[in-house]
Every structure is written in structure tokens, then in C-alpha cells.
Design a protein around this motif. Structure first.
Motif: not given
Length: 229
Positions: A139-145, A178-196
Motif C-alpha cells: 500500500d505504501v512504498k518508501i525508498f529511504l536513503t 556494498r552499494d555498488r554490489r547491491d545496485m548491480n547484482r543480477e537478481i533483484s538489484p537495489l533500486k527505487k520502485a517507480e511508485d515509491a
């Protein structure tokens, strides 16, 4: 009525602290998916797996049984029946979790439990891919950084309060890697959902962040009810 709140973001952004507070304010259940992945990482470390060998990780991870219980309002992470809360926040476990969480078999093993919890009760769930993969219908998506330097300073403060020596430059370097690895991994990379909704906590207090997210939630719920009417 069941509501789900997904909080995603990079390591050290304060997701767990904020998610716990938001859940408490709303009387929701807090599900710390990061703790579940850290429990798996702890298991892999104890089994002395080669972190560079995905096939070994896939094979060994099958022996880990991980669950969550609540006792006196506290979340307890159980690894093969053992309460491992005290072992989950070390740098070694965190670095292994970043590696092992990219393994498809590790993710598959934990995914079903996380979704089952969200279907049965109102939850606040935090991690790297909650809004994009685990709870895409939240229902609610937050991208906290927060900036890498801010996150490194926070981590150093935590360590210093425990009497542990802190190298700020090294901690920041580890966070950026760690940010670099998380954002560039093939499976479910770290990214902001479009509606977050993006929330940058670099210059905010914990209370301010919690208040901001609660306001976002209430606006979403109110608007949803109006549309339903």
C-alpha cells in the motif's frame, strides 16, 4: 483491513530503526527481512563456505531453517532453533549477506515466508527489494536513503558506543562498495520502485523521518478510502 508498508534503501540508511518505529506507531508487525538474510549469512559463515562459489552457497544454504517469532514485543530471529539476534549486526555478517543475498536459491528460500506474513497481517517490511520484488502491491512504498558519509558516521557512532575502534574512511569505503554490489547484482538489484516515495534522511532526525512516513501512509490510506467510496 490489512495494510503493508515497504521500506527499501541502501545499507546504513536507518531502515530497521525507522521501520520498527513506524510499525509500533501503527500497531503493525515489523518484519526485518535484512535480519533474515543476515541469519542466512551467519549460517554460511559458520559452515565456512567459499563466498566466491555460488554453487557451494546454493548447496549449503539448504541446511538453514530461519524463522521469526515475537516475545514480549521483541522480534526474535531463529536460526535452526537458536536465537541469533546477538550475532547479526557484525561487519563480517553484513558483508557476507550482501554477497549471499544475490544468490537465487537463498532468495527463494526466504521469499515465501515473507509474503505469507504480509498476507496474514499488517506489516512494515524493510530491505533492498521489498517494493520491487517481495511486496510489489504494498500500500505504501518508501525508498529511504542518506549520503554514504552520513551512513558511515552513523555506523561509526554505533561502534564507538560499543567501545569498538572505528575507521571512518574504511567504513565509508565498505558502504560505497556494498552499494555498488547491491545496485548491480543480477537478481533483484537495489533500486527505487517507480511508485515509491524518496525520503533522504541525511539531514533529518529519526523522529522527523518517522513523522514523514506516517504522514505519507495516512495520506495514501485516506485517498484509497475516498476512491473506494
Amino acid at each position: 483491513m490489512i495494510y503493508n508498508i515497504a521500506i527499501d534503501g541502501p545499507a546504513g540508511a536507518g531502515k530497521s530503526t525507522i521501520a520498527r518505529r513506524v510499525a509500533r506507531e501503527l500497531s503493525f508487525v515489523y518484519v526485518d527481512t535484512g535480519a533474515m538474510y543476515r541469519a542466512m549469512a551467519l549460517y554460511l559463515l559458520r559452515q565456512k563456505v567459499n563466498r566466491e562459489d555460488p554453487a557451494e552457497i546454493e548447496r549449503v544454504c539448504q541446511g538453514a531453517e530461519i524463522s521469526i517469532e515475537y516475545k514480549d514485543g521483541e522480534q526474535i530471529v531463529l536460526l535452526n532453533g537458536e536465537n541469533v539476534n546477538a550475532f547479526l549486526r557484525t561487519e563480517e555478517v553484513g558483508n557476507m549477506a550482501s554477497v549471499s543475498s544475490a544468490n537465487p536459491e537463498v532468495r527463494k528460500r526466504l521469499l515465501d515466508l515473507q509474503r505469507k506474513l504480509a498476507k496474514s497481517m499488517s506489516v512494515v517490511m524493510d530491505g533492498r527489494d521489498i517494493g520491487t520484488t517481495i511486496l510489489p502491491e504494498a500500500d505504501v512504498k518508501i525508498f529511504l536513503t542518506a549520503s554514504p558519509l552520513t551512513r558511515a558516521r552513523r555506523r561509526c557512532l554505533e561502534l564507538e558506543e560499543k567501545g569498538v575502534f572505528c575507521d571512518l574512511a574504511q567504513i565509508q569505503k565498505d558502504i560505497e562498495e556494498r552499494d555498488r554490489r547491491d545496485m548491480n547484482r543480477e537478481i533483484s538489484p537495489l533500486k527505487k520502485a517507480e511508485d515509491a516515495v524518496l525520503v533522504d534522511s541525511s539531514d533529518m532526525t529519526i523522529d522527523e523521518v518517522v513523522k514523514n512516513i506516517l504522514q505519507i501512509y495516512r495520506e495514501k490510506v485516506i485517498n484509497s478510502k475516498k476512491r473506494a467510496e
